[in-house]
Design an enzyme around this catalytic site. Structure first.
Site, mmCIF file in Angstrom:
data_model
loop_
_atom_site.group_PDB
_atom_site.id
_atom_site.type_symbol
_atom_site.label_atom_id
_atom_site.label_comp_id
_atom_site.label_asym_id
_atom_site.label_seq_id
_atom_site.Cartn_x
_atom_site.Cartn_y
_atom_site.Cartn_z
ATOM 1 N N ASP A 54 0.823 -1.201 0.000
ATOM 2 C CA ASP A 54 0.000 0.000 0.000
ATOM 3 C C ASP A 54 0.864 1.261 0.000
ATOM 4 O O ASP A 54 1.724 1.448 0.851
ATOM 5 C CB ASP A 54 -0.903 -0.018 1.241
ATOM 6 C CG ASP A 54 -2.155 0.809 1.082
ATOM 7 O OD1 ASP A 54 -2.076 1.904 0.507
ATOM 8 O OD2 ASP A 54 -3.231 0.355 1.549
ATOM 9 N N THR A 95 -6.949 3.363 -2.318
ATOM 10 C CA THR A 95 -6.692 1.971 -1.946
ATOM 11 C C THR A 95 -7.709 0.986 -2.519
ATOM 12 O O THR A 95 -7.342 0.002 -3.159
ATOM 13 C CB THR A 95 -6.645 1.847 -0.412
ATOM 14 O OG1 THR A 95 -5.523 2.582 0.067
ATOM 15 C CG2 THR A 95 -6.509 0.395 0.021
ATOM 16 N N ASP A 177 -9.616 -3.832 5.843
ATOM 17 C CA ASP A 177 -10.684 -4.730 5.383
ATOM 18 C C ASP A 177 -10.829 -4.718 3.870
ATOM 19 O O ASP A 177 -10.896 -5.774 3.228
ATOM 20 C CB ASP A 177 -12.020 -4.397 6.068
ATOM 21 C CG ASP A 177 -12.395 -2.925 6.013
ATOM 22 O OD1 ASP A 177 -11.865 -2.183 5.159
ATOM 23 O OD2 ASP A 177 -13.232 -2.494 6.855
ATOM 24 N N ARG A 178 -10.853 -3.541 3.263
ATOM 25 C CA ARG A 178 -11.067 -3.451 1.814
ATOM 26 C C ARG A 178 -9.928 -4.109 1.023
ATOM 27 O O ARG A 178 -10.143 -4.624 -0.076
ATOM 28 C CB ARG A 178 -11.233 -1.996 1.380
ATOM 29 C CG ARG A 178 -10.098 -1.049 1.761
ATOM 30 C CD ARG A 178 -10.485 0.411 1.461
ATOM 31 N NE ARG A 178 -9.441 1.366 1.808
ATOM 32 C CZ ARG A 178 -9.295 1.936 2.982
ATOM 33 N NH1 ARG A 178 -10.130 1.624 3.978
ATOM 34 N NH2 ARG A 178 -8.349 2.849 3.194
ATOM 35 N N ASP A 321 1.191 2.385 4.044
ATOM 36 C CA ASP A 321 0.306 3.513 3.746
ATOM 37 C C ASP A 321 0.113 4.396 4.975
ATOM 38 O O ASP A 321 0.183 5.626 4.889
ATOM 39 C CB ASP A 321 -1.046 2.997 3.248
ATOM 40 C CG ASP A 321 -1.991 4.119 2.844
ATOM 41 O OD1 ASP A 321 -1.713 4.782 1.836
ATOM 42 O OD2 ASP A 321 -3.003 4.327 3.549
ATOM 43 N N HIS A 325 1.250 8.303 5.163
ATOM 44 C CA HIS A 325 0.314 9.382 5.495
ATOM 45 C C HIS A 325 0.802 10.197 6.688
ATOM 46 O O HIS A 325 0.660 11.418 6.720
ATOM 47 C CB HIS A 325 -1.067 8.799 5.803
ATOM 48 C CG HIS A 325 -1.889 8.514 4.588
ATOM 49 N ND1 HIS A 325 -2.329 9.497 3.726
ATOM 50 C CD2 HIS A 325 -2.364 7.341 4.073
ATOM 51 C CE1 HIS A 325 -3.026 8.957 2.748
ATOM 52 N NE2 HIS A 325 -3.065 7.641 2.936
ATOM 53 N N ASP A 368 -0.989 -0.394 -4.752
ATOM 54 C CA ASP A 368 -2.337 0.069 -5.102
ATOM 55 C C ASP A 368 -2.365 1.525 -5.536
ATOM 56 O O ASP A 368 -3.362 2.012 -6.061
ATOM 57 C CB ASP A 368 -3.298 -0.150 -3.929
ATOM 58 C CG ASP A 368 -2.833 0.530 -2.655
ATOM 59 O OD1 ASP A 368 -1.647 0.905 -2.549
ATOM 60 O OD2 ASP A 368 -3.660 0.689 -1.732
#
Length: 561
Positions: A54, A95, A177-178, A321, A325, A368
Site C-alpha cells: 500500500d 486503496t 478490510d477493503r 500507507d 500518510h 495500489d
C-alpha cells in the site's frame, strides 16, 4: 517358385503388421493437442501469491536498494521479471480502487469501485466500499459487516475458482478490510483483516463463514499483537546511515499523540494508550510483520499449495500507507518501514520455498497507488505545490449557482473532486441540467488550484485518448460518479501540511512497481509502459483461464516463459 512366393507373402505380412503397429502408436492430431494441453495444465503452479504494498512508489525500489538484503526485494528484482514503467491509468488512485483494478483487470468505469468512500446519489448519503449490513462480524464485536457486493465484476480469483469447478482456495489477508475483501473476490473461501481498538485480532464476516477456523483463533490468542506493541520502534540500522531521507526531526512530518517531535525512538507501549490501543499497530512496521505472521499461519492452517488444484493467496501490506500518510515520503520512519518490510518479504519467500516448494508458486508484487511529495516541503524548495481548500470551494460553487440560477440549493454533494447536482431542485426550477453543469464547470476553472474541469455529459459523449482527461474518464462511472469532475493542480492535495497522500492521475501517484517471480515467469526487466490493469490478464493467460468479465487489460507476454 513356390518357395519364393512363400517368402514374399511372409515379407508382405510382416510389413503390414509393422505398419499397423506404427499406426496404433502414433497420436492423432486431437490426441497430441490434448496431451500438450494437459501437460501445460500440469505445469500450473500450486499457489499464486498476489502482494500489494500500500502506497509504494516505484522509486522506493531504487532509493532504498542498498539498504535491502539479498532475499527480499532484491531477490524478486534480480531473479524475477521487473517491469519498471507500470502506471495506474485512471483517477482516483485510492486503496479500494487500486486493489479492485489489479484483480479485475479493469478500471472504475466497469468494476464500480469508484473510491474508498463515495456519495451515493440514490441513497443520498456517503457509503463505504465494502460495508454490507446483510452480514455480521466474526471474531470480534464490530468491524465485520462487510462483503465485496459493491464490486460489479469478477476478479481473477473468482475466475480461477470457476475454472476449477470451485476447487482450490482463494483467501485475502490484510490489515485493511477493503484490501483483503476486494482482491479475494465474490467466491473467496475467506478474507481476514485486523480489527484495532481494544480487539487486536484478525476477523472476518459471515459472508465467508459462521466461525473462525481453529488456526485463526490460535493465532489471535497467541499474544503476538500485544507483544509487538510492548516493543520500542527504533531504526533497524544506525540512523546515521539513513542518508536517503530528510533529517529525523523536520516540520513536514506528523506526530503521534503523546510525542512532541516526530523522532526515534517510539515507545509503543506508551503511545498505544493515546493512539487507539491496537490501532497503533496498523501505523508502525510491526503491522506488516504481524501480517506476514498471519500469512504463514494461513498457508499452514489451510494447506495452501498442497492440493491438486491451484490456490490463490491475496496479501496486502497496509502499514506502509499509514506510515506514509503520517510522516511523508521522505521520512526516516518511512525508510525504516521499507527496510523492515524487506525482511518480512525475505521471511515469506523462504517460508514459501519450504512449505510449498521453490518451483510450485508464482508471485506478483505491486502497489495500489503511490504518493505525492509533501507539498509544504516542495514549497520550501521553490517547487509549486499546494493545498486545496474544500470549504472555500463549496462556498465558491454555491455563489456560482446563486449568480447564474438564483439558487444555492443546486448542489447536493461535493466529494472526491466531484460535484453532485440536486436534480430534483433543478427540475423544480425548470432548469436545463446540461446548462447548469457546463456553467459550473466553466466557472470553477477560475478557482485557485483547479487545473481541469469536465462535465459528466462531456465524458459520456467524448473519447479522450491521452493526458489527464483520459485518466479521469477511465475512472468515471456513468451510474455512480458525479455530474462535474475537476482536477487540482499538480502536487495540490486536500490534506494536512504534514505527511503525504494520494489520489491524483499525476505520475507521482500512478507510477508503481510490478515484479513477477516464480513458476512460469521468465527472468528480465522492461522499460515498456504497461497499465496496472494488465496484471490480471497476464495471470489468466498462463493459468489458461478466462479473464474476469469486465477485464479490459492485455496480457504482458514478455514476462512468461
Amino acid at each position: 517358385m513356390k518357395k519364393l512366393f512363400i517368402i514374399l507373402l511372409v515379407s508382405f505380412t510382416l510389413t503390414q503388421c509393422i505398419a499397423i503397429k506404427a499406426e496404433s502408436t502414433t497420436s492423432t492430431p486431437i490426441e497430441s493437442s490434448t496431451k500438450t494441453f494437459q501437460s501445460k495444465l500440469q505445469k500450473n503452479p500450486k499457489l499464486i501469491v498476489g502482494i500489494v504494498v500500500d502506497q509504494m512508489r516505484y522509486d522506493y525500489l531504487i532509493k532504498f536498494y542498498n539498504k535491502y538484503g539479498e532475499g527480499g526485494f532484491k531477490k524478486l528484482m534480480n531473479e524475477g521479471y521487473n517491469l519498471k514503467n507500470v502506471h495506474y491509468n485512471y483517477i482516483p488512485t485510492y486503496t479500494a480502487v487500486g486493489h479492485t483494478s489489479i484483480y479485475t483487470g479493469t478500471t472504475p468505469v466497469n468494476h464500480g469501485i469508484i473510491s474508498n468512500n463515495w456519495y451515493d446519489k440514490y441513497e443520498k448519503k456517503s457509503i463505504y466500499c465494502v460495508d454490507d449490513a446483510n452480514y455480521e462480524t466474526i471474531g470480534a464485536q464490530t468491524g465485520g459487516k462487510k462483503s465485496p457486493h459493491k464490486m460489479l465484476t469478477t476478479t481473477v480469483t473468482d475466475q480461477l475458482k470457476l475454472a476449477q469447478n470451485m476447487q482450490g482456495k482463494s483467501i485475502g489477508i490484510a490489515i485493511k478490510d477493503r484490501s483483503a475483501i476486494l482482491p479475494a473476490g465474490h467466491t473467496a473461501d475467506a478474507a481476514y483483516w485486523f480489527e484495532g481498538g481494544d480487539e487486536g485480532k484478525f476477523i472476518s464476516s459471515t459472508f465467508y463463514m459462521n466461525e473462525l477456523p481453529n488456526w485463526v483463533n490460535d493465532f489471535n490468542n497467541s499474544g503476538k499483537a500485544n507483544g509487538y506493541l510492548n516493543e520500542t520502534w527504533n531504526t533497524y540500522y544506525n540512523i546515521s546511515t539513513y542518508t536517503e531521507t530528510l533529517p529525523d526531526n523536520n516540520k513536514f512530518e506528523g506526530l503521534f499523540e503523546g510525542k512532541t517531535t516526530p523522532t526515534f525512538p517510539y515507545n509503543l507501549a506508551e503511545l498505544r494508550k493515546l493512539n487507539g490501543n491496537y490501532s497503533l499497530l496498523k501505523a508502525v512496521p510491526s503491522g506488516n510483520t504481524i501480517t506476514t505472521d498471519f500469512v504463514e499461519a494461513a498457508i499452514k492452517g489451510e494447506n495452501l499449495g498442497k492440493g491438486n488444484f491451484t490456490d490463490f493467496l491475496a496479501i496486502s501490506y497496509s502499514s506502509t500507507d499509514y506510515v506514509g500518510h503520517q510522516f511523508g515520503v521522505n521520512a526516516k520512519e518511512l525508510e525504516d518501514t521499507y527496510i523492515r518490510l524487506d525482511k518480512d518479504l525475505e521471511r515469506l519467500l523462504n517460508y514459501l520455498d519450504a512449505e510449498v516448494g521453490e518451483n510450485n508458486y508464482t508471485i506478483f508484487l505491486t502497489a495500489d497507488h503511490a504518493a505525492v511529495q509533501v507539498p509544504s516541503y516542495l514549497n520550501s524548495l521553490k517547487i509549486p505545490g499546494g493545498y486545496f481548500d474544500n470549504d472555500k470551494f463549496e462556498e465558491f460553487v454555491n455563489n456560482i449557482t446563486l449568480e447564474y440560477f438564483n439558487s444555492k440549493e443546486l448542489i447536493e454533494d461535493i466529494s472526491n473532486y466531484q460535484i453532485f447536482l440536486n436534480k430534483e431542485k433543478i427540475k423544480q426550477l425548470n432548469l436545463d441540467i446540461h446548462k447548469v453543469s457546463q456553467t459550473i464547470a466553466d466557472e470553477i476553472i477560475s478557482f485557485e488550484n483547479v487545473y481541469k474541469t469536465v462535465t459528466a455529459h462531456t465524458l459520456q459523449t467524448t473519447s479522450f485518448t491521452s493526458g489527464i482527461l483520459e485518466t479521469l474518464q477511465n475512472g468515471y462511472n456513468q451510474k455512480l460518479s458525479g455530474d462535474i469532475l475537476f482536477v487540482p493542480n499538480p502536487s495540490t492535495i486536500s490534506y494536512s501540511k504534514t505527511g503525504s497522500t494520494h489520489g491524483s492521475g499525476y505520475a507521482y501517484d500512478t507510477h508503481v512497481p510490478l515484479i513477477f517471480y516464480g513458476a512460469n515467469i521468465d527472468f528480465g526487466s522492461s522499460n515498456k509502459y504497461y497499465p496496472i490493469i494488465d496484471i490480471t490478464p497476464t495471470i489468466s493467460n498462463f493459468l489458461n483461464i478466462t479473464e474476469p468479465n469486465g477485464s479490459t487489460g492485455k496480457a504482458i507476454l514478455e514476462v512468461l516463459k
